[in-house]
Enzyme design. Structure first.
Site, PDB file in Angstrom:
ATOM      1  N   CYS A 138      68.310  23.187  44.258  1.00  0.00           N
ATOM      2  CA  CYS A 138      66.917  22.799  44.022  1.00  0.00           C
ATOM      3  C   CYS A 138      66.071  24.004  43.624  1.00  0.00           C
ATOM      4  O   CYS A 138      65.604  24.757  44.483  1.00  0.00           O
ATOM      5  CB  CYS A 138      66.349  22.127  45.272  1.00  0.00           C
ATOM      6  N   CYS A 141      62.565  23.984  45.043  1.00  0.00           N
ATOM      7  CA  CYS A 141      62.459  24.316  46.473  1.00  0.00           C
ATOM      8  C   CYS A 141      62.660  25.818  46.704  1.00  0.00           C
ATOM      9  O   CYS A 141      61.999  26.401  47.549  1.00  0.00           O
ATOM     10  CB  CYS A 141      63.520  23.583  47.285  1.00  0.00           C
ATOM     11  N   ASP A 142      63.607  26.400  45.992  1.00  0.00           N
ATOM     12  CA  ASP A 142      64.069  27.740  46.358  1.00  0.00           C
ATOM     13  C   ASP A 142      63.737  28.844  45.350  1.00  0.00           C
ATOM     14  O   ASP A 142      64.005  30.017  45.611  1.00  0.00           O
ATOM     15  CB  ASP A 142      65.594  27.716  46.575  1.00  0.00           C
TER      16      ASP A 142
END
Ligand code: NDP
Length: 336
Positions: A138, A141-142
């Site tokens: 992701c 997300c990261d």
């Protein structure tokens, strides 16, 4: 006298665009849907930034914000939510449907399956072990963890391009690794990715292994040339795997008809499965379009199919039960 257990009209399993739209429509039909939206409610859009292709948002909207709005709209008309993952279901053909959270049993006359899809894995050494230590599925997300670092994104579809564009805002250098020289991504996404000054492309390569350094974090990715078979070690701080999705249909496997990849099979032009009272919508059905707007569209279809099914039961219980794939009797449009 023993308590009779409540039988819901509609249970929706899944909390993405499809599930929330099914909830909205069944709520407005006074069916008071109970939605098991999952612990990480919001579906895949919860991991997305700008959504620019959902009609009605000319300036775009952030994925999580859009899901909050979907949810609130369904709630406004009486939807009830359970923010947890369903453990198992017991589906029947035209009888009561059973949904379980642990030992807690919920009954319904109809169930709308909207569990969506999840990231596909490469299935190579180090991929799981180094999750959270350099390997991610992701970018949204990261990506911020890789500020001024060197990263690769594996994949050649729109997800890979979207992740690349997002992560390249943080990373110093980003390399897109694709197993073919051609890209599956849409032209506009590919062009946007190519326009980023810190993005390179490396083809035709696949990741054969993710290798940790002495600190236990990702040190390099062993890349294999898919034409020559030669390998090389590509030193990188982060690797984002963005190679598509698989349907989240485990809990209904061997109960409802699915295809060889686990997508639930529905009757053409409808959301009816092979079981009476069981409907399937969104990415758990759709391997082709997989857009928020198409998921929402089929969520609406699922709600109307469930409403028709309920209205015809018991007066003509066979109308929407189509074991053996017989063609359906077309029900009139419910009044809106
Ligand atoms: P896709 O299935 O479109 O693409 C998957 C990519 O991963 C392909 O390049 C595929 O290669 C590659 N791949 C698959 N398996 C492997 C493997 N084992 N090893 C190496 N490479 C592999 O999935 P996406 O998630 O990218 O997109 C899904 C849908 O969602 C699409 O319809 C897309 O348009 C849409 N989408 C739209 C977005 C937007 O508009 N903003 C953002 C993200 C997705 P190959 O081509 O060789 O099969």
């Amino acid at each position: 006298m023993a308590d009779e257990k409540k039988v819901e009209d509609v249970i929706v399993v899944g909390g993405g665009p499809a599930g929330y739209t099914a909830a909205l429509y069944t709520a407005r039909a006074n069916l008071a849907p109970l939605v098991f939206e999952g612990f990480q409610w919001g579906g895949q859009l919860q991991n997305t930034t700008d959504v620019e292709n959902y009609p009605g948002y000319p300036d775009g909207i952030m994925g999580p914000e859009m899901m909050s709005q979907f949810r609130a709209q369904a709630e406004r008309f009486g939807t009830r939510f359970v923010t947890d993952d369903v453990d198992r279901v017991e589906l029947s053909d035209g009888d009561v449907q059973r949904v379980y959270l642990g030992d807690e049993e919920h009954l319904a006359k109809t169930v709308i399956l909207a569990m969506g899809a999840e990231p596909r894995r490469l299935g190579v050494p180090g991929e799981i072990e180094l999750g959270g230590r350099g390997v991610s599925t992701c970018g949204v997300c990261d990506g911020a963890f890789f500020k001024d670092r060197k990263v690769i994104v594996i994949g050649g579809g729109d997800s890979a391009m979207e992740d690349s564009i997002f992560v390249s805002k943080y990373a110093s250098d980003l390399t897109v690794v694709n197993r073919r020289d051609e890209f599956r991504a849409s032209k506009i996404m590919l062009e946007r990715t190519k326009e980023r000054p810190n993005i390179d492309f490396k083809t035709p390569f696949v990741a054969a292994e993710f290798v940790a350094g002495e600190d236990g974090k990702l040190d390099h990715v062993r890349l294999r040339n898919t034409e020559t078979g030669e390998t090389e070690d590509f030193v990188t701080d982060g690797a984002f795997v963005a190679i598509g999705h698989i349907p989240k249909s485990e809990i209904v496997q061997d109960q409802v008809e699915t295809d060889e990849d686990g997508y639930i099979v529905v009757q053409p032009g409808s959301t009816r499965t092979n079981l009476g009272g069981v409907f399937a919508v969104g990415d758990i059905v759709d391997r082709t379009y997989r857009q928020a707007v198409t998921a929402a569209g089929t969520g609406c279809m699922g709600a109307l199919d469930a409403e028709w099914y309920l209205r015809d039961t018991p007066p003509s219980p066979g109308a929407h039960r189509m074991p053996g794939g017989e063609s359906a009797e077309i029900a009139p449009t419910p009044g809106s």
